[in-house]
Scaffold this motif. Structure first.
Motif, PDB file in Angstrom:
ATOM      1  N   PHE A  11      -3.271   2.639   6.344  1.00  0.00           N
ATOM      2  CA  PHE A  11      -4.173   1.495   6.447  1.00  0.00           C
ATOM      3  C   PHE A  11      -3.637   0.479   7.460  1.00  0.00           C
ATOM      4  O   PHE A  11      -4.361   0.026   8.343  1.00  0.00           O
ATOM      5  N   ILE A  12      -2.359   0.103   7.336  1.00  0.00           N
ATOM      6  CA  ILE A  12      -1.776  -0.917   8.221  1.00  0.00           C
ATOM      7  C   ILE A  12      -1.706  -0.413   9.654  1.00  0.00           C
ATOM      8  O   ILE A  12      -1.957  -1.174  10.598  1.00  0.00           O
ATOM      9  N   GLU A  13      -1.369   0.860   9.849  1.00  0.00           N
ATOM     10  CA  GLU A  13      -1.314   1.399  11.211  1.00  0.00           C
ATOM     11  C   GLU A  13      -2.680   1.320  11.875  1.00  0.00           C
ATOM     12  O   GLU A  13      -2.799   0.922  13.048  1.00  0.00           O
ATOM     13  N   ASN A 114     -10.801  -7.966   2.774  1.00  0.00           N
ATOM     14  CA  ASN A 114     -10.803  -6.520   2.960  1.00  0.00           C
ATOM     15  C   ASN A 114     -10.570  -5.835   1.617  1.00  0.00           C
ATOM     16  O   ASN A 114      -9.438  -5.742   1.141  1.00  0.00           O
ATOM     17  N   THR A 115     -11.635  -5.335   1.016  1.00  0.00           N
ATOM     18  CA  THR A 115     -11.531  -4.731  -0.312  1.00  0.00           C
ATOM     19  C   THR A 115     -10.667  -3.469  -0.302  1.00  0.00           C
ATOM     20  O   THR A 115      -9.982  -3.193  -1.290  1.00  0.00           O
ATOM     21  N   ALA A 116     -10.672  -2.724   0.793  1.00  0.00           N
ATOM     22  CA  ALA A 116      -9.833  -1.513   0.871  1.00  0.00           C
ATOM     23  C   ALA A 116      -8.355  -1.909   0.775  1.00  0.00           C
ATOM     24  O   ALA A 116      -7.572  -1.269   0.056  1.00  0.00           O
ATOM     25  N   PHE A 117      -7.972  -2.968   1.488  1.00  0.00           N
ATOM     26  CA  PHE A 117      -6.591  -3.457   1.440  1.00  0.00           C
ATOM     27  C   PHE A 117      -6.244  -3.913   0.021  1.00  0.00           C
ATOM     28  O   PHE A 117      -5.186  -3.568  -0.506  1.00  0.00           O
ATOM     29  N   THR A 118      -7.131  -4.672  -0.579  1.00  0.00           N
ATOM     30  CA  THR A 118      -6.887  -5.189  -1.930  1.00  0.00           C
ATOM     31  C   THR A 118      -6.724  -4.046  -2.932  1.00  0.00           C
ATOM     32  O   THR A 118      -5.831  -4.090  -3.783  1.00  0.00           O
ATOM     33  N   LYS A 119      -7.535  -3.007  -2.820  1.00  0.00           N
ATOM     34  CA  LYS A 119      -7.425  -1.857  -3.727  1.00  0.00           C
ATOM     35  C   LYS A 119      -6.088  -1.150  -3.549  1.00  0.00           C
ATOM     36  O   LYS A 119      -5.436  -0.783  -4.537  1.00  0.00           O
ATOM     37  N   ILE A 120      -5.662  -0.969  -2.303  1.00  0.00           N
ATOM     38  CA  ILE A 120      -4.379  -0.310  -2.046  1.00  0.00           C
ATOM     39  C   ILE A 120      -3.239  -1.156  -2.613  1.00  0.00           C
ATOM     40  O   ILE A 120      -2.314  -0.630  -3.231  1.00  0.00           O
ATOM     41  N   LEU A 121      -3.307  -2.470  -2.416  1.00  0.00           N
ATOM     42  CA  LEU A 121      -2.272  -3.366  -2.940  1.00  0.00           C
ATOM     43  C   LEU A 121      -2.231  -3.315  -4.465  1.00  0.00           C
ATOM     44  O   LEU A 121      -1.151  -3.234  -5.067  1.00  0.00           O
TER      45      LEU A 121
END
Length: 191
Positions: A11-13, A114-121
């Motif tokens: 995700f971060i890359e 960013n919901t994708a980021f929040t879910k991963i976190l």
């Protein structure tokens, strides 16, 4: 024993590649460098791109307790950013480590937008709770010999060298107890 999170790294890359103006930087640290120091204030969250670190607490008696070894995709400093507190522990590079350095304001922006980021976190934080509980029961139920053999397996698989002091600190024992355990394993293997 060696935690990784390839989904978070991916995700971060991708975010880094698509958002050149995000103020996210790549930094490299040599072995032995403390990326995060217990008790200090930090303004960035770090995500490991490559390399291995040890996360540990230094006690008042001068002893260290290694919480975990962190590898690719693991995040550091997120709890301190979320709670707005000083660093709870130290994080030191064992090998050369490359990280994504994310300013805390960008970290909060990603959480909010960013919901994708929040879910991963959230998945990462949940996994940490589960692994911490599992490790606590594991250390109560299994012998030191078993834990030491697992650490030796980690060294072999990750092609790294972990010092006796670090292995003892991870197992929560003195170096003297570690040496006795190692000697007992070696004696058993020569019979």
């Amino acid at each position: 024993m060696l935690r990784t999170n390839l989904e978070f790294l991916s995700f971060i890359e991708k975010f880094y590649a698509e958002n050149a103006d995000s103020n996210i930087l790549q930094k490299t640290f040599e072995p032995g460098h403390k990326i995060i120091q217990q008790g200090e204030t930090i303004s960035h969250v770090y995500l490991i791109k490559d390399g291995i670190t040890k996360c540990f607490i230094s006690e008042e008696n001068g002893k260290d307790f290694i919480i975990e070894f962190l590898g690719k995709g693991e995040v550091m400093g997120e709890l301190e950013a979320l709670k707005k507190i000083n660093c709870l522990c130290n994080v030191e590079a064992i090998s050369e480590v490359m990280v994504y350095s994310i300013p805390d304001y960008r970290f909060f922006e990603l959480i909010e937008k960013n919901t994708a980021f929040t879910k991963i976190l959230l998945q990462e934080l949940s996994t940490r709770i589960i692994q911490t509980s599992t490790r606590a029961s594991y250390q109560q139920l299994y012998t030191l010999e078993y834990g030491l053999l697992k650490l030796q397996q980690l060294q072999h698989e990750a092609q790294i060298t972990i010092s006796k002091e670090d292995m003892a600190a991870y197992l929560g024992i003195s170096v003297r107890s570690f040496n006795r355990t190692l000697k007992a394993i070696m004696k058993r293997n020569t019979m």
